[in-house]
Design an enzyme around this catalytic site. Structure first.
Site, PDB file in Angstrom:
ATOM      1  N   LYS A 104      53.537  14.074  56.183  1.00 30.96           N
ATOM      2  CA  LYS A 104      54.234  14.404  57.429  1.00 30.96           C
ATOM      3  C   LYS A 104      53.251  15.058  58.381  1.00 30.96           C
ATOM      4  O   LYS A 104      52.577  16.023  58.025  1.00 30.96           O
ATOM      5  CB  LYS A 104      55.399  15.356  57.133  1.00 30.96           C
ATOM      6  CG  LYS A 104      56.233  15.656  58.367  1.00 30.96           C
ATOM      7  CD  LYS A 104      57.424  16.517  58.028  1.00 30.96           C
ATOM      8  CE  LYS A 104      57.086  17.985  58.016  1.00 30.96           C
ATOM      9  NZ  LYS A 104      56.775  18.544  59.332  1.00 30.96           N
ATOM     10  N   ASP A 120      56.568  13.860  62.689  1.00 34.02           N
ATOM     11  CA  ASP A 120      57.639  14.851  62.870  1.00 34.02           C
ATOM     12  C   ASP A 120      57.419  15.604  64.180  1.00 34.02           C
ATOM     13  O   ASP A 120      56.969  16.742  64.187  1.00 34.02           O
ATOM     14  CB  ASP A 120      57.608  15.803  61.658  1.00 34.02           C
ATOM     15  CG  ASP A 120      58.600  16.954  61.769  1.00 34.02           C
ATOM     16  OD1 ASP A 120      59.623  16.800  62.468  1.00 34.02           O
ATOM     17  OD2 ASP A 120      58.339  18.000  61.150  1.00 34.02           O
ATOM     18  N   LYS A 163      59.988  15.599  66.496  1.00 38.90           N
ATOM     19  CA  LYS A 163      61.351  16.011  66.890  1.00 38.90           C
ATOM     20  C   LYS A 163      61.589  15.811  68.386  1.00 38.90           C
ATOM     21  O   LYS A 163      61.863  16.772  69.111  1.00 38.90           O
ATOM     22  CB  LYS A 163      61.590  17.480  66.521  1.00 38.90           C
ATOM     23  CG  LYS A 163      61.394  17.795  65.052  1.00 38.90           C
ATOM     24  CD  LYS A 163      61.746  19.263  64.755  1.00 38.90           C
ATOM     25  CE  LYS A 163      61.541  19.641  63.319  1.00 38.90           C
ATOM     26  NZ  LYS A 163      60.140  19.656  62.872  1.00 38.90           N
ATOM     27  N   ASP A 203      64.605  14.841  74.639  1.00 40.48           N
ATOM     28  CA  ASP A 203      64.350  14.750  76.075  1.00 40.48           C
ATOM     29  C   ASP A 203      65.340  13.731  76.631  1.00 40.48           C
ATOM     30  O   ASP A 203      66.209  13.250  75.899  1.00 40.48           O
ATOM     31  CB  ASP A 203      62.883  14.319  76.279  1.00 40.48           C
ATOM     32  CG  ASP A 203      62.292  14.862  77.586  1.00 40.48           C
ATOM     33  OD1 ASP A 203      62.996  14.779  78.620  1.00 40.48           O
ATOM     34  OD2 ASP A 203      61.149  15.345  77.569  1.00 40.48           O
ATOM     35  N   THR A 262      66.102  23.980  59.486  1.00 40.35           N
ATOM     36  CA  THR A 262      66.398  24.710  58.236  1.00 40.35           C
ATOM     37  C   THR A 262      66.029  26.192  58.327  1.00 40.35           C
ATOM     38  O   THR A 262      66.352  26.967  57.443  1.00 40.35           O
ATOM     39  CB  THR A 262      65.655  24.076  57.044  1.00 40.35           C
ATOM     40  OG1 THR A 262      64.298  23.855  57.435  1.00 40.35           O
ATOM     41  CG2 THR A 262      66.270  22.764  56.646  1.00 40.35           C
ATOM     42  N   ARG A 294      54.099  24.392  52.674  1.00 44.60           N
ATOM     43  CA  ARG A 294      53.313  25.509  52.145  1.00 44.60           C
ATOM     44  C   ARG A 294      53.260  25.621  50.623  1.00 44.60           C
ATOM     45  O   ARG A 294      52.188  25.950  50.091  1.00 44.60           O
ATOM     46  CB  ARG A 294      53.780  26.813  52.799  1.00 44.60           C
ATOM     47  CG  ARG A 294      53.325  26.908  54.242  1.00 44.60           C
ATOM     48  CD  ARG A 294      54.118  27.906  55.048  1.00 44.60           C
ATOM     49  NE  ARG A 294      55.498  27.460  55.270  1.00 44.60           N
ATOM     50  CZ  ARG A 294      56.393  28.110  56.014  1.00 44.60           C
ATOM     51  NH1 ARG A 294      56.061  29.233  56.606  1.00 44.60           N
ATOM     52  NH2 ARG A 294      57.608  27.631  56.181  1.00 44.60           N
TER      53      ARG A 294
HETATM   54  O1  C5P Z   1      55.945  24.870  54.579  1.00 44.02           O
HETATM   55  P1  C5P Z   1      57.325  24.303  54.456  1.00 44.02           P
HETATM   56  O2  C5P Z   1      57.596  23.682  53.107  1.00 44.02           O
HETATM   57  O3  C5P Z   1      58.394  25.288  54.890  1.00 44.02           O
HETATM   58  O4  C5P Z   1      57.316  23.103  55.500  1.00 44.02           O
HETATM   59  C1  C5P Z   1      58.482  22.435  55.916  1.00 44.02           C
HETATM   60  C2  C5P Z   1      58.103  21.443  56.968  1.00 44.02           C
HETATM   61  O5  C5P Z   1      59.269  20.759  57.384  1.00 44.02           O
HETATM   62  C3  C5P Z   1      57.473  22.046  58.218  1.00 44.02           C
HETATM   63  O6  C5P Z   1      56.480  21.119  58.668  1.00 44.02           O
HETATM   64  C4  C5P Z   1      58.603  22.099  59.224  1.00 44.02           C
HETATM   65  O7  C5P Z   1      58.144  21.906  60.548  1.00 44.02           O
HETATM   66  C5  C5P Z   1      59.455  20.899  58.789  1.00 44.02           C
HETATM   67  N1  C5P Z   1      60.875  20.948  59.140  1.00 44.02           N
HETATM   68  C6  C5P Z   1      61.713  21.970  58.741  1.00 44.02           C
HETATM   69  N2  C5P Z   1      63.046  21.964  59.108  1.00 44.02           N
HETATM   70  C7  C5P Z   1      63.538  20.942  59.811  1.00 44.02           C
HETATM   71  C8  C5P Z   1      62.696  19.879  60.191  1.00 44.02           C
HETATM   72  C9  C5P Z   1      61.363  19.912  59.817  1.00 44.02           C
HETATM   73  O8  C5P Z   1      61.277  22.885  58.066  1.00 44.02           O
HETATM   74  N3  C5P Z   1      64.836  20.902  60.092  1.00 44.02           N
END
Ligand code: C5P
Length: 239
Positions: free
Chosen positions: A31, A58, A60, A63, A122, A213
């Site tokens: 991603k 990603d 998002k 617009d 989230t 992460r």
């Molecule tokens: O580091 P972590 O596991 O929290 O990463 C989650 C990834 O998913 C990040 O790149 C974040 O931008 C993305 N994301 C998210 N919630 C959403 C959509 C995308 O955490 N609703």
């Protein structure tokens, strides 16, 4: 594991390439989000897609429909496998995104990328919803946006693992549910507030897991990814 998408949330192409090279074969795709894209541009998207990696762009998009359609067409030309928009951009915007993906793919003889929509980030909790004037329960909000996404002809949604059940009840089996917010019991939650473990999310019916992460910040990212894969295989193996 096909369902595991690793978030390359780093600042440089060199770091992203190094992670992709380390994780290829364990991860089902990568991603690329606003951090890497803003810092380095679309080159890394084309590079990974060009060597056969599945790239989930990603960004998002949120617009007016014409602008989103143009951005989706551009992403399609980069060869992305999946991209996303915000469901709160509305049905007309989502239909414009879907049409642009189909038309640009046909025009350039490429596969049509999956187009999915973010329901609610989230990182948001119920209080954060109230703060922006949304008084409905989180689950109702997510269920409504998921139904609107499906009715607009998109392929799926991004949602918290906690909302998989409500989405599966409102949308069909083919509708993809992509879930970030994946954390092991001992992982730091950081800014994620609605988390589940990878195997819990898959057992609950997630189609794809997005993990950042817990993998990319680990001392050994490949070992961290392999741990997640074996935990998932053990959980879904028939006993
Ligand atoms: O580091 P972590 O596991 O929290 O990463 C989650 C990834 O998913 C990040 O790149 C974040 O931008 C993305 N994301 C998210 N919630 C959403 C959509 C995308 O955490 N609703």
């Amino acid at each position: 594991m096909d369902q595991l998408l690793v978030a390359l949330d780093v600042d440089t192409v060199a770091d992203a390439r190094a992670l992709a090279d380390r994780l290829r074969g364990v991860a089902g795709g990568f991603k690329i989000g606003s951090r890497l894209f803003t810092s380095e541009g679309p080159g890394i998207v084309e590079e990974l897609a060009g060597r056969g990696d599945r790239v989930f762009l990603d960004l998002k998009f949120h617009d007016i429909p014409t602008t989103v359609a143009g951005a989706v067409a551009a992403a399609t030309r980069l060869g992305v496998w999946m991209l996303n928009v915000h469901a709160s951009g509305g049905g007309t915007m989502m239909r414009a995104a879907r049409d642009a993906a189909q038309q640009e793919a046909a025009r350039t003889s490429r596969p049509v990328p999956l187009v999915i929509a973010v329901t609610m980030l989230t990182s948001l909790d119920q209080q954060a919803l109230t703060d922006i004037g949304l008084t409905e329960a989180m689950s109702a909000q997510v269920g409504r946006l998921a139904a609107l996404t499906e009715a607009s002809g998109l392929d799926g949604v991004v949602a918290s693992p906690h909302e998989i059940d409500i989405i599966r009840r409102r949308c069909g089996r083919q509708f993809a549910i992509v879930t970030p917010g994946i954390r092991g019991a001992s992982d730091v939650k950081g800014d994620q507030s609605r988390t589940l473990t990878a195997s819990e999310a898959l057992s609950a019916g997630a189609t794809y897991l997005v993990v950042g992460r817990p993998i990319i910040a680990a001392k050994d990212p490949r070992a961290a990814a392999e741990r997640i894969v074996s935990e998932c295989r053990a959980a879904i193996a028939p006993s």
